[in-house]
Design an enzyme around this catalytic site. Structure first.
Site, mmCIF file in Angstrom:
data_model
loop_
_atom_site.group_PDB
_atom_site.id
_atom_site.type_symbol
_atom_site.label_atom_id
_atom_site.label_comp_id
_atom_site.label_asym_id
_atom_site.label_seq_id
_atom_site.Cartn_x
_atom_site.Cartn_y
_atom_site.Cartn_z
ATOM 1 N N THR A 26 -0.466 18.329 -58.525
ATOM 2 C CA THR A 26 0.614 18.330 -56.963
ATOM 3 C C THR A 26 -0.532 17.807 -56.457
ATOM 4 O OG1 THR A 26 0.198 20.616 -56.538
ATOM 5 C CG2 THR A 26 2.205 19.810 -57.420
ATOM 6 N N THR A 67 -1.809 21.752 -62.486
ATOM 7 C CA THR A 67 -1.177 23.089 -62.393
ATOM 8 C C THR A 67 -0.455 23.492 -63.661
ATOM 9 O OG1 THR A 67 -1.907 23.311 -60.357
ATOM 10 C CG2 THR A 67 -0.654 24.948 -61.139
#
Ligand code: ASP
Length: 351
Positions: free
Chosen positions: A114, A38
């Protein structure tokens, strides 16, 4: 021929410029190894969905970054971390070691998605040769978000690489100002920037205004060579009413080892116990972990499938290591010591 030579020279020098930006001889050099996630993703205006941005050079416009360090960019991949594999982390480990061989580079920040960051950073922690600081970071909000967290996390990670207060922790995660041990960190929230936690083990430190505050030391220090061939290890998730079929399938499908995410302090029902016995008879290594986040597994209960009965059968207890990380440790450890149960047990006793 001349044309090719010219093209080669252009490519060679553009690559150098790509890797070393804004050289300031008074500043240290930090490598930024980008893998995607991201932090490097943007909203596709056509679909409205978040996708990897072209080039992966999201760090270029970060305020302060180039005032703190010279940046050497190592573009490794540009993918969502749900697509990562242990084989890719093995190559990532080699790439990070390679850039750290450069005496000008004082440490590295690895930008990673993540979703699998906790596992990826643990893999690096298990396999990196270099003792230079390596920090893994990412973002929960994309680069298109009006308030992205990636630039802040990346800058804090560079501060950490440069700080004398942050030495000897092994590979760490740096997210939302907190520094976490790769071994203990877990993603705990699907959308909130304050997502990584080490639960009862606590944070290693905190970054504020460019300064690192050290809360804890990290005592686990096992390093292994990067495996040339990874052992085949599956994870079996136990639940009330689970049967042995999936476990037996894993065994018959060629698993070298199976990690059991058991119930509570290390217990399985009698059907799963039977599946474990089946696996052990076929010389498959079984490592026991718990689906409960904190507390670890211990040989406490003596009834069928209880932890004490599993210990008697030869099951290895992961202690406090959670399932996906126990799998990585088993894959790396088996590549180095094979199926030697005593050696594997010793490795898990001190992961
Ligand atoms: N899906 C993303 C990834 O893991 C999530 C993130 O980076 O926060 O690549």
């Amino acid at each position: 021929m001349k044309k090719f030579l010219f093209l080669f020279i252009i490519l060679f020098f553009s690559k150098q410029a790509f890797c070393d930006e804004n050289i300031n001889p008074d500043l240290p050099t930090v490598a930024i190894v980008t893998t995607g996630g991201t932090i490097a993703e943007v909203i596709d205006p056509k679909t409205g969905a978040v996708v990897p941005a072209e080039g992966g050079e999201f760090f270029k416009g970060i305020p302060l970054l180039y005032k703190v360090a010279n940046i050497k960019h190592v573009p490794f991949s540009n993918i969502d971390s749900s697509q990562m594999t242990p084989e890719m982390w093995a190559n990532l480990s080699k790439a990070v070691d390679e850039v750290l061989k450069d005496s000008k580079v004082v440490g590295a920040v690895v930008a990673h998605g993540t979703d699998t960051m906790a596992e990826g950073s643990y893999f690096l922690d298990l396999t990196l040769k270099s003792k230079k600081p390596v920090v893994v970071t990412g973002a929960m909000r994309s680069a298109s978000d009006p308030y992205p967290d990636g630039p802040f996390n990346l800058l804090n990670s560079v501060y950490q690489v440069l700080s004398k207060n942050a030495l000897d922790w092994g590979v760490t995660i740096n997210m939302n100002q907190y520094i976490l041990s790769s071994r203990d960190a877990e993603k705990t929230h699907t959308t909130n920037p304050q997502t990584f936690s080490s639960g009862e083990k606590g944070y290693l430190g905190y970054v504020f205004n460019g300064e690192v505050f050290r809360f804890n030391d990290r005592l686990y220090k096992q390093r292994f060579p990067v495996p040339e061939k990874m052992a085949n290890v599956d994870i079996f998730f136990d639940y009330a009413g689970a049967g042995p079929e999936a476990l037996k399938f894993m065994v018959d499908n060629g698993a070298d080892g199976i990690v059991i995410e058991s119930l509570g302090a290390g217990n399985v029902n009698s059907a799963v116990y039977e599946g474990i016995q089946y696996a052990l008879k076929k010389n498959v290594i079984i490592v026991l972990t718990s689906s409960v986040p904190y507390g670890g597994v211990f040989p406490i209960y003596g009834d069928v499938g209880g932890g004490a009965s599993l210990a008697k059968e030869g099951v290895i207890f992961s202690r406090h290591l959670r399932g996906p990380k126990a799998r990585l440790l088993l894959m790396v450890a088996m590549a180095n010591v094979g199926k030697d149960r005593n050696k594997l047990e010793a490795i898990f006793a001190n992961p």
